[in-house]
Structure formats: structure tokens, C-alpha cells
Design a protein around this motif. Structure first.
Motif, PDB file in Angstrom:
ATOM      1  N   CYS A  41       2.759  -4.481   8.007  1.00  0.00           N
ATOM      2  CA  CYS A  41       2.067  -3.210   7.792  1.00  0.00           C
ATOM      3  C   CYS A  41       0.793  -3.099   8.630  1.00  0.00           C
ATOM      4  O   CYS A  41      -0.085  -3.952   8.541  1.00  0.00           O
ATOM      5  CB  CYS A  41       1.726  -3.067   6.306  1.00  0.00           C
ATOM      6  SG  CYS A  41       0.847  -1.537   5.946  1.00  0.00           S
TER       7      CYS A  41
ATOM      8  N   CYS B 249      -2.410  -2.384   5.954  1.00  0.00           N
ATOM      9  CA  CYS B 249      -3.010  -3.397   5.087  1.00  0.00           C
ATOM     10  C   CYS B 249      -2.627  -4.825   5.470  1.00  0.00           C
ATOM     11  O   CYS B 249      -3.128  -5.790   4.905  1.00  0.00           O
ATOM     12  CB  CYS B 249      -2.642  -3.130   3.628  1.00  0.00           C
ATOM     13  SG  CYS B 249      -0.924  -3.559   3.245  1.00  0.00           S
TER      14      CYS B 249
ATOM     15  N   CYS C 266       0.818  -1.216   0.000  1.00  0.00           N
ATOM     16  CA  CYS C 266       0.000   0.000   0.000  1.00  0.00           C
ATOM     17  C   CYS C 266       0.854   1.269   0.000  1.00  0.00           C
ATOM     18  O   CYS C 266       0.329   2.368  -0.073  1.00  0.00           O
ATOM     19  CB  CYS C 266      -0.972  -0.006   1.188  1.00  0.00           C
ATOM     20  SG  CYS C 266      -0.174   0.258   2.781  1.00  0.00           S
TER      21      CYS C 266
HETATM   22 ZN   LIG Z   1       0.491  -1.763   3.715  1.00  0.00          ZN
END
Ligand SMILES: [Zn+2]
Length: 111
Positions: A86, A89, A73
Motif C-alpha cells: 500500500c 500506509c 487503511c
Molecule cells: Zn493502506
């Protein structure tokens, strides 16, 4: 013993840059993710510096906060406990932007 190698590199860099000058202080950029033990680095530093112009040189660490950029992302985040995951996401793929530093940043000598 990664500290031994890493400290040797720092030591050699300082010697190259200062020659025979007495070194008072060496500041090192120390990334949060570099996985070196600052105490072990200080121990190695003291051992290497014995009977050299670096004998009295103080080591100072400037901690650098880690930052990663998600490859899915593209958002930036701070890896918690060094984990690349992350929070936006859930992706595990990331590029480390900062946090792996271990290098000489500043040297102070007696002149
Ligand atoms: Zn991400």
C-alpha cells in the motif's frame, strides 16, 4: 506450463458456446496480474485450433488494469509491477479487486 491449461479452458469454453460454427474472433479479458504470457497463449491457441472450426479464430486480449484494496487503511491502489504494497500506509495486506481475470468475454462467429 500454466498457459497450456489456461488456453485449454478458454478453448473448451468457446467450443461449448459455438458448437460447429466458424469462429472469427474471441475476445479475452486479460488481467494485468494473471501472469500468463500472451505470446505463449497465442501459440497454444493456434495448436489447439488446428483442423477445428476455431482454426481461423483470432484471439484478442483486453487488458484489465489491476486494482487492490488495502486491508489496513481500505484505500484502493494500483499495484506497481504486481506488488501488493500500500502506497498510503505501507501495509502488505490487500484484497485484489481486479487484474486476475482470464476469461472469454466475447465471441464472434460467421453466420
Ligand atoms: Zn493502506
Amino acid at each position: 506450463m500454466r498457459e497450456l491449461q489456461a488456453t485449454q479452458v478458454i478453448f473448451d469454453t468457446v467450443v461449448r458456446q459455438t458448437g460447429a460454427a466458424r469462429v472469427r474472433q474471441v475476445r479475452i479479458a486479460f488481467g494485468e496480474l494473471c501472469e500468463l504470457d500472451p505470446k505463449a497463449v497465442r501459440r497454444q491457441w493456434a495448436a489447439l485450433g488446428k483442423a477445428t472450426p476455431l482454426e481461423r479464430a483470432q484471439l484478442q486480449f483486453r487488458l484489465i488494469r489491476a486494482e487492490a484494496q488495502c486491508m489496513a487503511c481500505f484505500k484502493k491502489y494500483h499495484p506497481v509491477n504486481g506488488e501488493i504494497h500500500c502506497p498510503h500506509c505501507g501495509s502488505f495486506g490487500a484484497k485484489i479487486l481486479t487484474g486476475e481475470e482470464f476469461h472469454v468475454e466475447h465471441i464472434e462467429t460467421d453466420e
